[in-house]
Design a protein around this motif. Sequence first.
Motif, PDB file in Angstrom:
ATOM      1  N   LYS A   6      51.624  46.550   4.490  1.00 46.79           N
ATOM      2  CA  LYS A   6      50.564  47.555   4.532  1.00 46.79           C
ATOM      3  C   LYS A   6      49.339  47.042   3.781  1.00 46.79           C
ATOM      4  O   LYS A   6      49.216  47.235   2.577  1.00 46.79           O
ATOM      5  CB  LYS A   6      51.050  48.857   3.908  1.00 46.79           C
ATOM      6  N   PRO A   7      48.446  46.344   4.487  1.00 44.93           N
ATOM      7  CA  PRO A   7      47.250  45.835   3.812  1.00 44.93           C
ATOM      8  C   PRO A   7      46.335  46.987   3.392  1.00 44.93           C
ATOM      9  O   PRO A   7      46.263  48.021   4.067  1.00 44.93           O
ATOM     10  CB  PRO A   7      46.578  44.962   4.868  1.00 44.93           C
ATOM     11  N   HIS A   8      45.684  46.807   2.256  1.00 46.19           N
ATOM     12  CA  HIS A   8      44.722  47.811   1.792  1.00 46.19           C
ATOM     13  C   HIS A   8      43.378  47.489   2.427  1.00 46.19           C
ATOM     14  O   HIS A   8      42.802  46.439   2.166  1.00 46.19           O
ATOM     15  CB  HIS A   8      44.613  47.787   0.266  1.00 46.19           C
ATOM     16  N   HIS A  15      28.616  42.040  -2.405  1.00 43.25           N
ATOM     17  CA  HIS A  15      28.286  42.841  -3.583  1.00 43.25           C
ATOM     18  C   HIS A  15      29.461  42.931  -4.559  1.00 43.25           C
ATOM     19  O   HIS A  15      29.312  43.420  -5.666  1.00 43.25           O
ATOM     20  CB  HIS A  15      27.780  44.221  -3.173  1.00 43.25           C
ATOM     21  N   GLY A  16      30.629  42.485  -4.129  1.00 42.09           N
ATOM     22  CA  GLY A  16      31.763  42.350  -5.034  1.00 42.09           C
ATOM     23  C   GLY A  16      32.410  43.627  -5.503  1.00 42.09           C
ATOM     24  O   GLY A  16      33.135  43.622  -6.484  1.00 42.09           O
ATOM     25  N   HIS A  17      32.176  44.723  -4.831  1.00 43.02           N
ATOM     26  CA  HIS A  17      32.774  45.992  -5.269  1.00 43.02           C
ATOM     27  C   HIS A  17      33.883  46.456  -4.334  1.00 43.02           C
ATOM     28  O   HIS A  17      34.266  47.609  -4.351  1.00 43.02           O
ATOM     29  CB  HIS A  17      31.698  47.077  -5.378  1.00 43.02           C
ATOM     30  N   THR A  18      34.394  45.550  -3.515  1.00 42.88           N
ATOM     31  CA  THR A  18      35.453  45.943  -2.581  1.00 42.88           C
ATOM     32  C   THR A  18      36.816  45.891  -3.256  1.00 42.88           C
ATOM     33  O   THR A  18      37.075  45.045  -4.095  1.00 42.88           O
ATOM     34  CB  THR A  18      35.478  45.025  -1.336  1.00 42.88           C
ATOM     35  N   VAL A  19      37.632  46.844  -2.905  1.00 49.28           N
ATOM     36  CA  VAL A  19      39.033  46.862  -3.338  1.00 49.28           C
ATOM     37  C   VAL A  19      39.835  46.884  -2.050  1.00 49.28           C
ATOM     38  O   VAL A  19      40.008  47.921  -1.439  1.00 49.28           O
ATOM     39  CB  VAL A  19      39.353  48.095  -4.198  1.00 49.28           C
ATOM     40  N   GLY A  20      40.253  45.732  -1.594  1.00 49.53           N
ATOM     41  CA  GLY A  20      40.938  45.639  -0.326  1.00 49.53           C
ATOM     42  C   GLY A  20      40.141  44.782   0.633  1.00 49.53           C
ATOM     43  O   GLY A  20      39.187  44.105   0.258  1.00 49.53           O
ATOM     44  N   LYS A  21      40.539  44.809   1.871  1.00 49.25           N
ATOM     45  CA  LYS A  21      39.962  43.956   2.891  1.00 49.25           C
ATOM     46  C   LYS A  21      38.878  44.682   3.666  1.00 49.25           C
ATOM     47  O   LYS A  21      38.920  45.890   3.850  1.00 49.25           O
ATOM     48  CB  LYS A  21      41.025  43.475   3.879  1.00 49.25           C
ATOM     49  N   VAL A  22      37.884  43.913   4.123  1.00 51.77           N
ATOM     50  CA  VAL A  22      36.862  44.402   5.028  1.00 51.77           C
ATOM     51  C   VAL A  22      37.198  43.804   6.388  1.00 51.77           C
ATOM     52  O   VAL A  22      37.367  42.590   6.508  1.00 51.77           O
ATOM     53  CB  VAL A  22      35.445  43.998   4.568  1.00 51.77           C
TER      54      VAL A  22
END
Length: 84
Positions: free
Chosen positions: A51-53, A72-79
């Motif tokens: 289960k990828p985030h 921007h470095g504010h991701t938590v998980g994958k785009v």
Amino acid sequence: MNKGDRLISTLTEPSQDRAKSLGVTAMRYTVEPDGEELAKIGKLAENDKLKPHIQATFPLEQAAQALSTVEHGHTVGKVVLTCG
């Protein structure tokens, strides 16, 4: 997360103290390009064992916006980029 779940990070070593307090197993996992290994991971995903985030999903036409989100470095998980 639920007790007994596994948290696998491809970025940094997860906090073992935090994992213990949540009742989960946490570890870091990295791979080298390997078709067989990627096929195994694909099967896990197909069978809902992985289960990828996912932070955000963008249509391919908005790839520049997706890249900006990551930069921007504010991701938590994958785009994720989608086609079609």
